[in-house]
Design an enzyme around this catalytic site. Structure first.
Site, PDB file in Angstrom:
ATOM      1  N   HIS A   1      -7.547  -5.403  -0.385  1.00 42.54           N
ATOM      2  CA  HIS A   1      -6.343  -4.573  -0.432  1.00 42.54           C
ATOM      3  C   HIS A   1      -5.140  -5.213   0.266  1.00 42.54           C
ATOM      4  O   HIS A   1      -4.075  -4.610   0.291  1.00 42.54           O
ATOM      5  CB  HIS A   1      -6.659  -3.212   0.215  1.00 42.54           C
TER       6      HIS A   1
ATOM      7  N   ASP B   1     -10.109  -4.292  -5.739  1.00 45.26           N
ATOM      8  CA  ASP B   1      -9.497  -3.586  -4.613  1.00 45.26           C
ATOM      9  C   ASP B   1     -10.122  -2.199  -4.542  1.00 45.26           C
ATOM     10  O   ASP B   1      -9.910  -1.381  -5.444  1.00 45.26           O
ATOM     11  CB  ASP B   1      -7.979  -3.508  -4.829  1.00 45.26           C
TER      12      ASP B   1
ATOM     13  N   SER C   1       0.834  -1.194   0.000  1.00 44.08           N
ATOM     14  CA  SER C   1       0.000   0.000   0.000  1.00 44.08           C
ATOM     15  C   SER C   1       0.878   1.256   0.000  1.00 44.08           C
ATOM     16  O   SER C   1       1.713   1.429  -0.886  1.00 44.08           O
ATOM     17  CB  SER C   1      -0.956  -0.042   1.196  1.00 44.08           C
TER      18      SER C   1
END
Length: 266
Positions: free
Chosen positions: A245, A217, A95
């Site tokens: 995610h 996602d 991320s």
């Protein structure tokens, strides 16, 4: 300062193996990698850590000014690498840490040989033909909700971020991780994460790069993966058979396999 204690550094795996550094995302800690580590330690020296403000990192090291920009988190990475004298590092960032990795590899390129970006997003806000997945109003509302009631926001948003509604235990784990984070520190990290725009930094990447995206996602839609792939010269884009995610939790074998294949082929 004791960097190992500050960042709760853990080193495992083959002492003589290639180095893999695993970096967690917002609201998480190194425990989020535990399902991919058993595969990686068979071949690699695996280094895990917690950013200051997360997990079991030393809270006394918190500096709001430093951690109000992604450069502060990149500095954590570089100081861990320097403390352990790490070289030829494959940096794996989940991320927002994917963008932290971009900054770290650009600042000290001699320490890094590869970059793996897991569910990356260089900018969350739509604009100028770019689709990040959120409007500016969406992000304002998200941050307002987070700042007014962090625990309530965590309980509501973590399952959405995780996806996999048929596996509620995954959403609960992310909720628990979010709720274990100090709310004041989390607010700073959230603003740093969701308001950053690292698109121009992608062009500085000069190491072989693997981009791992999920089929679905809500945080980093596939248009973002395509954008990152198109912007980083010579990068490789792999779409995992996973949703949500956090593929290191929802699809750990596929995630670890893709990382292993990339390092072996690079």
């Amino acid at each position: 300062m004791d960097i190992r204690r500050r960042n709760n550094v853990t080193v495992t795996g083959r002492a003589d193996g290639p180095v893999v550094v695993l970096a967690h995302g917002f609201g998480c800690d190194q425990n989020m990698w535990r399902l991919v580590v058993p595969t990686l330690v068979k071949r690699y020296r695996v280094v895990l850590f917690d950013y200051v403000g997360s997990g079991q990192a030393d809270p006394s090291a918190w500096d709001e000014r430093r951690y109000s920009s992604l450069e502060g988190y990149a500095q954590d990475v570089l100081e861990v690498c320097e403390e352990l004298d790490l070289r030829d590092v494959t940096f794996v960032g989940h991320s927002v840490s994917a963008m932290v990795g971009v900054l770290a590899t650009a600042k000290t390129p001699e320490r890094f040989s590869r970059l793996v970006m897991v569910a990356p997003s260089p900018c969350y806000i739509d604009g100028d033909g770019y689709r990040g997945g959120f409007s500016a109003e969406d992000i304002d509302e998200l941050l307002e909700s987070l700042e007014s009631n962090y625990l309530g926001w965590s309980a509501a948003m973590a399952p959405v971020i995780m996806g996999n509604a048929n596996r509620p235990e995954l959403g609960q784990e992310l909720t628990t991780s979010f709720c274990a984070t100090d709310p004041d520190m989390a607010r700073v990290f959230a603003r740093t994460t969701f308001l950053s725009d690292s698109r121009k930094d992608l062009k500085t990447v000069a190491v072989p790069t693997l981009i791992l995206e999920c089929k679905q996602d809500v945080i980093a839609p596939r248009e973002v993966g395509a954008y990152v792939h198109d912007t980083i010269p010579g990068s490789r884009l792999v779409t995992l058979e996973a949703t949500g995610h956090c593929p290191q939790l929802s699809a750990p074998q596929a995630t670890a396999g893709a990382i292993t294949e990339f390092i072996g082929a690079a």
